[in-house]
Design an enzyme around this catalytic site. Structure first.
Site, short mmCIF file in Angstrom:
data_model
loop_
_atom_site.label_atom_id
_atom_site.label_comp_id
_atom_site.label_asym_id
_atom_site.label_seq_id
_atom_site.Cartn_x
_atom_site.Cartn_y
_atom_site.Cartn_z
CE LYS A 51 -1.74 2.97 1.99
NZ LYS A 51 -1.45 4.37 1.61
CD GLU A 90 12.90 0.85 10.09
OE1 GLU A 90 13.29 1.82 10.77
OE2 GLU A 90 13.49 -0.24 10.06
CB CYS A 117 12.46 9.04 9.79
SG CYS A 117 12.97 7.75 8.68
CD GLU A 147 9.89 12.64 12.09
OE1 GLU A 147 8.75 12.18 12.28
OE2 GLU A 147 10.81 12.00 11.55
P1 ADP Z 1 3.30 10.83 6.75
O1 ADP Z 1 2.91 11.76 7.85
O2 ADP Z 1 4.73 10.78 6.44
O3 ADP Z 1 2.41 10.89 5.55
P2 ADP Z 1 1.85 8.56 7.64
O4 ADP Z 1 2.23 7.71 8.79
O5 ADP Z 1 0.62 9.37 7.74
O6 ADP Z 1 3.13 9.41 7.36
O7 ADP Z 1 1.72 7.68 6.33
C1 ADP Z 1 2.62 6.67 5.96
C2 ADP Z 1 1.86 5.59 5.22
O8 ADP Z 1 0.88 5.06 6.09
C3 ADP Z 1 1.12 6.05 3.99
O9 ADP Z 1 1.14 5.02 3.01
C4 ADP Z 1 -0.28 6.28 4.50
O10 ADP Z 1 -1.27 6.17 3.50
C5 ADP Z 1 -0.40 5.12 5.49
N1 ADP Z 1 -1.40 5.31 6.53
C6 ADP Z 1 -1.78 6.45 7.15
N2 ADP Z 1 -2.74 6.21 8.06
C7 ADP Z 1 -2.97 4.87 8.04
C8 ADP Z 1 -3.84 3.99 8.76
N3 ADP Z 1 -4.68 4.44 9.69
N4 ADP Z 1 -3.79 2.68 8.47
C9 ADP Z 1 -2.94 2.21 7.53
N5 ADP Z 1 -2.09 2.98 6.83
C10 ADP Z 1 -2.10 4.29 7.08
#
Ligand code: ADP
Length: 488
Positions: free
Chosen positions: A182, A258, A292, A389
């Site tokens: 994903k 990570e 990160c 961060e």
């Molecule tokens: P960033 O703030 O760097 O965008 P996120 O942690 O929000 O980091 O997103 C990293 C990845 O996790 C992306 O692929 C995002 O679509 C996915 N993501 C965000 N929220 C969820 C969730 N509740 N469940 C699964 N995947 C998620």
């Protein structure tokens, strides 16, 4: 520029499930924007929970046959993919810059870095070993075997749209695992193009499935609820990592996380300042600070504080901010307006608490999300910018008087991913290694990521290691066979 890739070339923006490019079940799409100018560059099929189930079904169906393949066979598929990605590296670099914004030279660097994971794990695929021996009492022989952990869910972020995927896909393929990827909704195009690479490389249908979606939890939810899932590997924010770890707990699914960082960059009084300045520019501004591992806090001995701050500010002020596709650009845009607004609020918070901006200011007219590299001094310890961060080209510089204070400031965070130490003393470096809670330490080097090295954090920066000989272990389970030995 706007195009639906489904219409324009038939497949690249579709979902990739069981070796086929498909539309989403409900036929909807989401848009991908260029962060340099806000233009819509593509429309991508928006996977639903039904698509997630179909992708996971394909991964489960392919698992047994894939696990039974010879390590050499898996190794050669990875090697093929490495050669194809190398051949197409300029196309990948342009696509990364277009959807993520980083300067084209850095995108080329990411492609090379990402591809090293394919090469490294093609080499590791044939070296997955175990050990033999006997128990101390002598009545049992001991054999350990590593087996593929099984169907895996890989969730990746937008900041390194290619490398964060190959770092997971490389060891998964090498170990004999099938997977659903994903990718981040902000940068799905690079992920989909990587799918094409693996088709050409000869990867069997179902081993690797890609489901871009604007509704992340609709993808992760059904897959995490399926008792056939054996592993989740996630790179992203600590908050989302916690949600996924909790969900993974229901079926006791192996989790590699990570997560965020708040890297200290320590400069001691004996540091080579030329090296420290070079390292600081790289550790802060590589990927525009959207990493990160990015230096989040410069922590500098009081005797070199003035000189370090002045010289680093001079370097920052010389850099050109602009569209990443221009070869003259040093720093591209931030990923989106939300990120820009958040970083601006961190700067305002610090300024209101008495901080001083020592770099020049520049106003940018939208729609690109641009920000000048910024340094702040006199930053109050309770400022948000010290504790959160940043994920952008901004950093505070704080001073310390003695080593004990340096360790204390460095560890004053819930994170523990990267750290950087500038000193000419091996004794001090080893003390830093003892004292600083971090999974990664750069000694007189501002960039340490490498496919051959174990990458990962401690504390709330995560669990598990990616890359290196350790990276493959996360995709295997260890079975111990105790064998009765003839008694003498
Ligand atoms: P960033 O703030 O760097 O965008 P996120 O942690 O929000 O980091 O997103 C990293 C990845 O996790 C992306 O692929 C995002 O679509 C996915 N993501 C965000 N929220 C969820 C969730 N509740 N469940 C699964 N995947 C998620």
């Amino acid at each position: 520029m706007k195009q639906s890739l489904i219409e324009s070339n038939g497949q690249t923006s579709g979902l990739f499930i069981d070796g086929q490019w498909r539309e989403a079940a409900h036929k909807e799409v989401f848009q991908v924007e260029n962060p340099s100018n806000g233009e819509v560059i593509a429309e991508v099929c928006d996977a639903t929970s039904n698509d997630a189930r179909a992708a996971f079904e394909a991964a489960c169906k392919a698992q047994d046959a894939w696990a039974a393949t010879a390590p050499r066979y898996r190794s050669e598929i990875l090697r093929n993919a490495f050669e194809i990605l190398k051949r197409d590296s300029e196309q990948f670099a342009s696509l990364i810059t277009l959807e993520m914004g980083k300067p084209i030279a850095e995108s080329r660097g990411e492609v090379a870095y990402a591809n090293e994971f394919l090469r490294w794990f093609s080499e590791e695929a044939v070296r997955i070993g175990g050990r033999t021996g006997s128990v101390p009492e002598g009545h049992l022989g001991l054999i350990t075997r590593r087996k593929p952990v099984g169907p895996s869910l890989l969730i990746t972020p937008w900041n390194f749209p290619l490398a964060m995927i190959t770092r997971k896909v490389g060891p998964a393929i090498a170990a004999g695992c099938t997977m659903v990827i994903k990718p981040a909704a902000l940068t799905p195009l690079t992920a989909l193009k990587l799918g094409e690479v693996f088709v050409e490389a000869g990867l069997p249908a179902g081993v690797l499935n890609i489901v871009p979606s604007s509704r992340a939890s609709e993808i992760s939810g059904p897959i995490l609820a399926d008792s056939r899932l054996r592993k989740i590997s996630f790179t992203g924010s600590t908050n989302v990592g916690k949600i996924l770890m909790k969900a993974a707990a229901d079926n006791v699914v192996r989790s590699s996380m990570e997560l965020g960082g708040n890297a200290p960059f320590l400069v001691f009084e004996d540091a080579n300042l030329d090296q420290a300045i070079e390292g600081a520019v790289a550790a802060k501004l590589r990927n525009n600070g959207e990493a990160c591992t990015a230096a989040n806090r410069f922590i500098v001995h009081s005797s070199v504080y003035e000189e370090f701050s002045r010289r680093l500010a001079e370097r920052f002020d010389q850099l050109t901010v602009g569209d990443g596709l221009l070869e003259s650009t040093d720093c591209g845009p931030l990923i989106d307006s939300r990120s820009l607004a958040n970083i601006e609020s961190l700067i305002q918070d610090a300024l209101q608490r008495g901080a001083k901006r020592i770099t020049r200011e520049e106003q940018f007219d939208g729609p690109g999300h641009f920000m000048r590299p910024t340094l702040l001094t006199n930053v109050a310890p309770e400022s948000r910018i010290i504790n959160e961060e940043i994920f952008g080209p901004v950093a505070p510089i704080v001073s310390f008087e003695n080593d004990a204070e340096a360790w204390q400031i460095a560890n004053q965070t819930e994170y523990g991913l990267a750290s950087y130490v500038y000193t000419e003393s091996l004794d001090r470096l080893l003390t830093a290694s003892d004292q600083i809670e971090a999974g990664i330490m750069g000694w007189n080097s501002g960039v340490v990521s490498n496919a051959a090295a174990p990458f990962g954090g401690v504390k709330q920066s995560g669990t598990g290691r990616e890359g290196g000989i350790e990276g493959i272990e996360d995709y295997t389970t260890l079975q111990y066979i105790g064998t009765r030995l003839p008694t003498s």
